[in-house]
Write an enzyme that holds these catalytic residues in place. Structure first.
Site, PDB file in Angstrom:
ATOM      1  N   ASN A 170       2.341   4.855 -10.225  1.00  0.00           N
ATOM      2  CA  ASN A 170       1.096   4.692 -10.977  1.00  0.00           C
ATOM      3  C   ASN A 170      -0.143   4.594 -10.070  1.00  0.00           C
ATOM      4  OD1 ASN A 170      -0.710   3.589 -13.261  1.00  0.00           O
ATOM      5  ND2 ASN A 170      -0.655   1.881 -11.805  1.00  0.00           N
ATOM      6  N   LYS A 205      -4.316  15.516  -9.160  1.00  0.00           N
ATOM      7  CA  LYS A 205      -3.476  15.311 -10.345  1.00  0.00           C
ATOM      8  C   LYS A 205      -2.766  16.601 -10.750  1.00  0.00           C
ATOM      9  CE  LYS A 205      -3.866  10.887 -10.880  1.00  0.00           C
ATOM     10  NZ  LYS A 205      -2.696   9.998 -10.786  1.00  0.00           N
ATOM     11  N   ASP A 216       0.896  -1.156   0.000  1.00  0.00           N
ATOM     12  CA  ASP A 216       0.000   0.000   0.000  1.00  0.00           C
ATOM     13  C   ASP A 216       0.927   1.196   0.000  1.00  0.00           C
ATOM     14  OD1 ASP A 216      -1.488   2.262   0.911  1.00  0.00           O
ATOM     15  OD2 ASP A 216      -3.040   0.908   1.654  1.00  0.00           O
ATOM     16  N   TYR A 275     -10.090  14.747  -7.118  1.00  0.00           N
ATOM     17  CA  TYR A 275      -9.216  14.011  -8.043  1.00  0.00           C
ATOM     18  C   TYR A 275      -8.439  14.976  -8.941  1.00  0.00           C
ATOM     19  CZ  TYR A 275      -7.649  10.842 -11.699  1.00  0.00           C
ATOM     20  OH  TYR A 275      -6.858  10.143 -12.596  1.00  0.00           O
TER      21      TYR A 275
HETATM   22  P1  NAP Z   1      -7.228   1.056 -11.855  1.00  0.00           P
HETATM   23  O1  NAP Z   1      -7.400  -0.062 -12.824  1.00  0.00           O
HETATM   24  O2  NAP Z   1      -8.293   1.313 -10.851  1.00  0.00           O
HETATM   25  O3  NAP Z   1      -5.810   0.874 -11.144  1.00  0.00           O
HETATM   26  C1  NAP Z   1      -5.433   1.649 -10.042  1.00  0.00           C
HETATM   27  C2  NAP Z   1      -4.371   0.903  -9.282  1.00  0.00           C
HETATM   28  O4  NAP Z   1      -3.943   1.717  -8.166  1.00  0.00           O
HETATM   29  C3  NAP Z   1      -4.901  -0.405  -8.684  1.00  0.00           C
HETATM   30  O5  NAP Z   1      -3.881  -1.360  -8.754  1.00  0.00           O
HETATM   31  C4  NAP Z   1      -5.171  -0.034  -7.228  1.00  0.00           C
HETATM   32  O6  NAP Z   1      -5.117  -1.120  -6.337  1.00  0.00           O
HETATM   33  C5  NAP Z   1      -3.995   0.891  -7.006  1.00  0.00           C
HETATM   34  N1  NAP Z   1      -4.114   1.636  -5.763  1.00  0.00           N
HETATM   35  C6  NAP Z   1      -5.072   2.502  -5.379  1.00  0.00           C
HETATM   36  N2  NAP Z   1      -4.801   2.945  -4.142  1.00  0.00           N
HETATM   37  C7  NAP Z   1      -3.651   2.338  -3.743  1.00  0.00           C
HETATM   38  C8  NAP Z   1      -2.872   2.371  -2.570  1.00  0.00           C
HETATM   39  N3  NAP Z   1      -3.202   3.122  -1.519  1.00  0.00           N
HETATM   40  N4  NAP Z   1      -1.740   1.621  -2.519  1.00  0.00           N
HETATM   41  C9  NAP Z   1      -1.390   0.856  -3.577  1.00  0.00           C
HETATM   42  N5  NAP Z   1      -2.098   0.759  -4.699  1.00  0.00           N
HETATM   43  C10 NAP Z   1      -3.220   1.499  -4.766  1.00  0.00           C
HETATM   44  O7  NAP Z   1      -7.072   2.434 -12.642  1.00  0.00           O
HETATM   45  P2  NAP Z   1      -5.973   2.905 -13.713  1.00  0.00           P
HETATM   46  O8  NAP Z   1      -6.705   3.681 -14.707  1.00  0.00           O
HETATM   47  O9  NAP Z   1      -5.124   1.784 -14.135  1.00  0.00           O
HETATM   48  O10 NAP Z   1      -5.151   3.938 -12.817  1.00  0.00           O
HETATM   49  C11 NAP Z   1      -3.735   3.985 -12.782  1.00  0.00           C
HETATM   50  C12 NAP Z   1      -3.297   5.441 -12.709  1.00  0.00           C
HETATM   51  O11 NAP Z   1      -3.649   6.095 -13.913  1.00  0.00           O
HETATM   52  C13 NAP Z   1      -3.954   6.246 -11.588  1.00  0.00           C
HETATM   53  O12 NAP Z   1      -2.987   7.093 -10.984  1.00  0.00           O
HETATM   54  C14 NAP Z   1      -4.994   7.070 -12.311  1.00  0.00           C
HETATM   55  O13 NAP Z   1      -5.312   8.261 -11.635  1.00  0.00           O
HETATM   56  C15 NAP Z   1      -4.265   7.317 -13.626  1.00  0.00           C
HETATM   57  N6  NAP Z   1      -5.115   7.718 -14.740  1.00  0.00           N
HETATM   58  C16 NAP Z   1      -6.037   6.855 -15.278  1.00  0.00           C
HETATM   59  C17 NAP Z   1      -6.807   7.246 -16.373  1.00  0.00           C
HETATM   60  C18 NAP Z   1      -7.807   6.330 -17.038  1.00  0.00           C
HETATM   61  O14 NAP Z   1      -8.561   6.784 -17.906  1.00  0.00           O
HETATM   62  N7  NAP Z   1      -7.841   5.064 -16.710  1.00  0.00           N
HETATM   63  C19 NAP Z   1      -6.650   8.527 -16.894  1.00  0.00           C
HETATM   64  C20 NAP Z   1      -5.739   9.393 -16.318  1.00  0.00           C
HETATM   65  C21 NAP Z   1      -4.967   8.965 -15.252  1.00  0.00           C
HETATM   66  P3  NAP Z   1      -6.456  -1.864  -5.819  1.00  0.00           P
HETATM   67  O15 NAP Z   1      -6.862  -2.810  -6.909  1.00  0.00           O
HETATM   68  O16 NAP Z   1      -6.002  -2.555  -4.573  1.00  0.00           O
HETATM   69  O17 NAP Z   1      -7.491  -0.809  -5.558  1.00  0.00           O
END
Ligand code: NAP
Length: 273
Positions: free
Chosen positions: A78, A146, A52, A142
């Site tokens: 990430n 960011k 975490d 959020y």
């Molecule tokens: P996701 O599939 O929900 O993945 C997020 C990851 O972060 C999951 O592995 C989650 O773990 C982990 N996480 C959350 N809180 C955590 C903590 N306290 N300690 C360790 N791990 C933690 O979403 P994603 O889209 O791949 O997101 C990855 C990054 O990309 C994020 O920073 C997000 O803000 C950014 N982002 C995403 C998008 C998009 O459209 N998808 C766009 C812009 C930016 P759990 O499974 O345990 O919750």
């Protein structure tokens, strides 16, 4: 073999990055916070570690493990989530939790692994978001988190330069992942009849799901990010994925009044409550 550590590899972008870096010949330290996700990553051939990102003692242990097993070349910050919902419904508590994970942990993780990156003259990759550039309603915490990642990345990039450590900030657009599912769960915790924004609950739900309307596949995103990392001089800023160029352009070019009008229309905020 170069070593990369990626936080938040249970799903989405983190998992796709882990796959891409492994396929490119990196030893990937893939971290996740749930035991079952760590087991799945291990089974998929990664060096999987439970983390975490808010757990400082676990971070120290991880730094020690990496030190013993070869160091670190690339750190990808990430892990993150979207605390969606009206800013005042979530209040300071929701915002604090959002900043703990999305902002403070970026500094915490990088600080813990700095000695290893210093030795390798490595690279830090911070995952920001287009949402930190074009701010929307019902995602205030959020978007602010960011925007903060973007600002701290600028400072870090300059402060790390004398040590030969590079930093690349990435601003993804819409990428296929579990982000919207998790963001919807966050929003549902706030949506209730006592909220002044209860009549706009459908718009709040729409905002929580916005990233998954027409997303770029996470594997494509990971491939392009890997390509950028592989350059001798990785770009300071990388915009990848659907909307990642158009949305900042809109934020810069449109007068605030026009943008407000469009966002109010889109999220049902033109009338009175
Ligand atoms: P996701 O599939 O929900 O993945 C997020 C990851 O972060 C999951 O592995 C989650 O773990 C982990 N996480 C959350 N809180 C955590 C903590 N306290 N300690 C360790 N791990 C933690 O979403 P994603 O889209 O791949 O997101 C990855 C990054 O990309 C994020 O920073 C997000 O803000 C950014 N982002 C995403 C998008 C998009 O459209 N998808 C766009 C812009 C930016 P759990 O499974 O345990 O919750």
């Amino acid at each position: 073999m170069p070593i990369a550590l990626i936080t938040g590899c249970s799903s989405g972008i983190g998992r796709a990055l882990a796959e891409a870096f492994k396929a490119a010949g990196y030893q990937v330290w893939a971290t996740a916070r749930k035991t079952e996700d760590v087991a799945a990553l291990q089974a998929a051939g990664f060096t999987a570690v439970e983390l975490d990102v808010n757990d400082s003692p676990a971070l120290e242990r991880l730094a020690g493990q990496l030190e013993q097993q070869g160091g670190l070349d690339v750190l990808i910050n990430n892990a993150g989530y979207g605390a969606m919902g009206p800013l005042l419904d979530g209040g300071v508590e929701a915002m604090r939790r959002q900043f703990d994970t999305n902002v403070f942990a970026v500094v915490g993780v990088t600080r813990a692994l700095f000695p290893l990156l210093r030795r390798s003259k490595g690279l830090v990759v911070n995952i920001g978001s287009v949402s930190g550039v074009l701010v929307t309603p019902f995602a205030g915490a959020y978007c602010a988190s960011k925007a903060a990642v973007h600002a701290l990345s600028d400072a870090l990039r300059l402060e790390l330069a004398p040590f030969g450590i590079k930093l690349m900030e990435v601003q993804p657009g819409a990428i296929a992942s579990s982000f919207a599912n998790n963001a919807s769960r966050e929003a549902e915790q706030l949506i209730g009849e006592s909220s002044p924004w209860w009549p706009l609950r459908d718009a709040i739900r729409a905002r929580a799901n916005a990233s998954q309307g027409n997303p770029t596949p996470a594997a494509d995103f990971a491939r392009d990010l890997l390509k950028a990392v592989s350059q001798d001089n990785p770009p300071r800023l990388l915009r990848l994925g659907n909307g990642s160029r158009a949305m900042p352009l809109m934020a810069w070019l449109l007068p605030k009044g026009v943008l407000d009008y469009a966002l109010k229309k889109r999220f049902g905020l033109r009338g009175t409550l």
